[in-house]
Enzyme design. Sequence first.
Site, PDB file in Angstrom:
ATOM      1  CE  LYS A  52      -3.814  -2.506   2.056  1.00  0.00           C
ATOM      2  NZ  LYS A  52      -4.662  -2.847   3.200  1.00  0.00           N
ATOM      3  CD  GLN A  96      -3.485  -4.462   6.252  1.00  0.00           C
ATOM      4  OE1 GLN A  96      -3.650  -3.409   5.641  1.00  0.00           O
ATOM      5  NE2 GLN A  96      -3.792  -5.626   5.727  1.00  0.00           N
ATOM      6  CG  ASP A 119      -9.839  -0.459   4.556  1.00  0.00           C
ATOM      7  OD1 ASP A 119      -9.486  -0.916   3.453  1.00  0.00           O
ATOM      8  OD2 ASP A 119      -9.153  -0.536   5.586  1.00  0.00           O
TER       9      ASP A 119
HETATM   10  N1  GUN Z   1      -6.624  -6.991   5.819  1.00  0.00           N
HETATM   11  C1  GUN Z   1      -6.820  -7.759   4.714  1.00  0.00           C
HETATM   12  N2  GUN Z   1      -7.421  -7.039   3.748  1.00  0.00           N
HETATM   13  C2  GUN Z   1      -7.616  -5.802   4.258  1.00  0.00           C
HETATM   14  C3  GUN Z   1      -8.182  -4.600   3.737  1.00  0.00           C
HETATM   15  O1  GUN Z   1      -8.658  -4.531   2.596  1.00  0.00           O
HETATM   16  N3  GUN Z   1      -8.179  -3.533   4.567  1.00  0.00           N
HETATM   17  C4  GUN Z   1      -7.686  -3.587   5.829  1.00  0.00           C
HETATM   18  N4  GUN Z   1      -7.746  -2.488   6.566  1.00  0.00           N
HETATM   19  N5  GUN Z   1      -7.157  -4.681   6.343  1.00  0.00           N
HETATM   20  C5  GUN Z   1      -7.119  -5.771   5.554  1.00  0.00           C
END
Ligand code: GUN
Length: 282
Positions: A52, A96, A119
Amino acid sequence: MALRIDGKKISSDIKEELKEKVAAMKEDGIFPCLAVIQVGNDPASTVYVGNKKKACAYIGIESKAFELPEETTQEELLALIEKLNEDDSVHGILVQLPIPAHMDEKEVIHAISPKKDVDGFHPQSVGALSIGEPGFVSCTPAGIIQLLKRSGIEIEGKECVVVGRSNIVGKPMAMLLLRENGTVTICHSRTKDLREVCKRADILVAAIGKPKFFDETYVKDGAAVIDVGIHRNADGKLCGDVDYDKVVDKVSAITPVPGGVGPMTIAMLMNNCVEAALRLSE
Ligand code: GUN
């Protein structure tokens, strides 16, 4: 011959478009910024967070990384989120997942301002999607809509079957297909005669979480198949929820694993960050 939907190429096109958009925004004095919070050091999360941050750097979005120790308290995490909610230089906030077991995930998601909820997990974002109001949409299903549209696959009037009812994929996927005027069915582990329901689908979204579960007996001739699953088999090879080799000759379009849905999630996260920065700067 089935169209192999190239998620890598489509996500890269989207990132190029965003890069140009961000350059223009900067000329107008808008500098998009994403705060990424990781609690503990789950190795998979570290890889995701790293990807990211890399995508942000490529597009020109500033990323602020907060790497908190495993023993961080709920109050400390909530205090950080509150501070970022108030910080006008931050446009998106991402925690996350998973967070450590001693924390309350629901309370954390609720604490993020819906204006910065890139998200799309906050109940207000989910509610806005259901009633057709502006808000952020969960990145994986939003990416799937882009895959379909950019591959010229019409959704309007089509039988769409979504297998999986998670808050992150299945439910928002169904709402998005409905918004595009699809006729939508959601299936799950208790669905009777899953095979027959799937065989009705013009567009089948497989998010059941079982490796190679869907073979040719689940798909209609000429269907478009979107595979959300990602699994590693005994010899280390990646595969999806769909048995690609058994299905490919029967369908009109299909996403591979890897290189299908996967790359779209980060592209859509970047898109949400850019949108957040634009909306907050209005
Ligand atoms: N953990 C696995 N996929 C995601 C996601 O799309 N967003 C977040 N915040 N955590 C994750």
